[in-house]
Motif scaffolding. Structure first.
Motif, short mmCIF file in Angstrom:
data_model
loop_
_atom_site.label_atom_id
_atom_site.label_comp_id
_atom_site.label_asym_id
_atom_site.label_seq_id
_atom_site.Cartn_x
_atom_site.Cartn_y
_atom_site.Cartn_z
N PRO A 99 0.88 -1.33 -0.05
CA PRO A 99 -0.08 0.08 0.01
C PRO A 99 0.94 1.26 0.02
O PRO A 99 1.31 1.75 0.75
CB PRO A 99 -0.71 -0.19 1.25
N TRP A 100 1.35 1.51 -1.28
CA TRP A 100 2.12 2.75 -1.17
C TRP A 100 1.33 4.00 -1.03
O TRP A 100 0.29 4.19 -1.37
CB TRP A 100 2.99 3.08 -2.83
N ASN A 101 1.96 5.17 -0.50
CA ASN A 101 1.35 6.32 0.18
C ASN A 101 1.00 7.31 -0.89
O ASN A 101 1.80 8.33 -0.95
CB ASN A 101 1.95 6.72 1.52
N LEU A 102 0.05 7.07 -1.99
CA LEU A 102 0.10 8.20 -2.99
C LEU A 102 -1.28 8.05 -3.44
O LEU A 102 -2.04 6.87 -3.50
CB LEU A 102 0.79 7.68 -4.22
N PRO A 103 -2.07 9.12 -3.70
CA PRO A 103 -1.37 10.49 -3.20
C PRO A 103 -1.45 10.87 -1.81
O PRO A 103 -2.20 10.15 -1.13
CB PRO A 103 -2.32 11.30 -3.69
N ALA A 104 -0.54 11.86 -1.48
CA ALA A 104 -0.41 11.94 -0.12
C ALA A 104 -0.21 13.46 -0.04
O ALA A 104 0.41 14.27 -0.88
CB ALA A 104 0.82 11.30 0.79
N CYS A 105 -0.28 14.11 1.36
CA CYS A 105 -0.10 15.51 1.61
C CYS A 105 1.38 15.77 1.64
O CYS A 105 1.81 15.21 2.30
CB CYS A 105 -0.75 16.00 2.79
N PRO A 106 2.11 16.66 0.63
CA PRO A 106 3.48 16.60 0.76
C PRO A 106 3.89 17.28 2.08
O PRO A 106 5.08 17.00 2.35
CB PRO A 106 3.76 17.65 -0.34
N SER A 107 3.23 17.92 2.91
CA SER A 107 3.42 18.72 4.35
C SER A 107 3.63 17.65 5.26
O SER A 107 4.67 17.63 5.97
CB SER A 107 2.52 19.76 4.54
N CYS A 108 2.56 16.91 5.45
CA CYS A 108 2.37 15.85 6.58
C CYS A 108 2.17 14.37 6.33
O CYS A 108 2.04 13.58 7.25
CB CYS A 108 1.07 16.31 7.48
N ALA A 109 2.01 14.14 4.68
CA ALA A 109 2.18 12.88 4.11
C ALA A 109 0.71 12.02 4.80
O ALA A 109 0.80 10.94 4.44
CB ALA A 109 3.38 12.08 4.83
N GLU A 110 -0.24 12.97 4.83
CA GLU A 110 -1.53 12.20 5.24
C GLU A 110 -2.08 11.65 4.31
O GLU A 110 -2.19 12.41 2.82
CB GLU A 110 -2.57 13.24 5.98
N PRO A 111 -2.61 10.26 3.90
CA PRO A 111 -2.94 9.75 2.90
C PRO A 111 -4.09 10.69 2.54
O PRO A 111 -5.18 10.86 3.15
CB PRO A 111 -3.40 8.30 3.30
N GLN A 112 -4.31 10.78 1.04
CA GLN A 112 -5.48 11.57 0.24
C GLN A 112 -6.19 10.65 -0.38
O GLN A 112 -5.64 9.49 -0.98
CB GLN A 112 -4.74 12.58 -0.45
#
Length: 252
Positions: free
Chosen positions: A56-69
């Motif tokens: 489960p790759w974390n994409l897309p994610a917030c570039p600031s906090c990496a929260e999964p989007q």
């Protein structure tokens, strides 16, 4: 990816913990085998190609906090939390989501001190960090456990990862301490996590300008945010947050 072999999926009673113990032993004891499914591994890697691609790759994610989007979100767009309350770190680098096989791998590492699981996580982190990231920090700081919790668990997973990552890439290690024994973050919502850790860390001595923080799993970012604030107070100019996996929106 199979966590158990199919013929064992319906085990009950005393047979189930027995199989889990055998399964853990096999996964830790077979070099050249995938750490997820025991198939032959890719050369010089602790996984097979099929399991690696299914992670489960974390994409897309917030570039600031990496929260999964959510799927379809614009890449590079900051989440609402970071727009209203930016974290103390300038960016987060977290390659995986805390789901499926990653959960089982982290639990074997964190609660059973499995070195094989730890090495798989370390290599996944290295692959998930762009090459320039590994040359950016002038100090690497693992998120510290309180000494009491470290004694209870008998293992400090962030320190284990940080020591090996630093040795592989020639990074300087620095350390922080927890000021008090805060209650566990488990079960707390986002706001409670931030309150629980306010002024919770201290860095003794001065830090260089660029510092990276390291943890195994990032949930809301409250722990790394509190530690980043302590690093800024100790002289750092910019702080990055690194972790292997980030909890999805639904788990928070």
């Amino acid at each position: 990816m199979a966590g158990e072999l199919p013929q064992f999926t319906r085990l009950r009673g005393w047979l189930r913990p027995l199989w889990h113990g055998i399964d853990r032993g096999l996964r830790q004891a077979l070099p050249g085998r995938c750490g997820f499914c025991l198939a032959p591994a890719v050369q010089e890697r602790p996984w097979c190609q099929a399991c690696f691609e299914a992670l489960p790759w974390n994409l897309p994610a917030c570039p600031s906090c990496a929260e999964p989007q959510p799927s379809g979100s614009l890449a590079g767009r900051r989440c609402g939390h970071c727009l209203t309350r930016p974290p103390a770190f300038i960016r987060a680098r977290v390659p995986l989501r805390y789901e499926d096989e990653v959960v089982r791998l982290v639990q074997r590492f964190k609660f059973h001190a499995s070195p094989r699981a730890g090495n798989v996580l370390l290599e996944l982190l290295e692959l998930g960090l762009p090459p320039e990231a590994l040359t950016w920090p002038e100090a690497l700081i693992p998120v510290p456990l309180h000494p009491r919790r470290a004694r209870e668990r008998g293992f400090d997973q962030a320190d284990w990862l940080a020591r090996r990552l630093a040795a592989r890439h020639g990074l300087r290690l620095a350390y922080a301490v927890r000021r008090q024994h805060t209650r566990s973050q488990r079960g707390l919502d986002r706001a409670e996590r931030y309150r629980n850790l306010r002024d919770g860390f201290e860095v003794r001595g001065s830090l260089p300008p660029r510092v990276a923080l390291l943890d195994d799993v990032m949930t809301t970012g409250a722990t790394l945010d509190a530690l980043a604030q302590a690093c800024l107070a100790a002289g750092a100019s910019e702080v990055e947050a690194w972790a292997v996996a980030r909890t999805p929106l639904l788990i928070e």
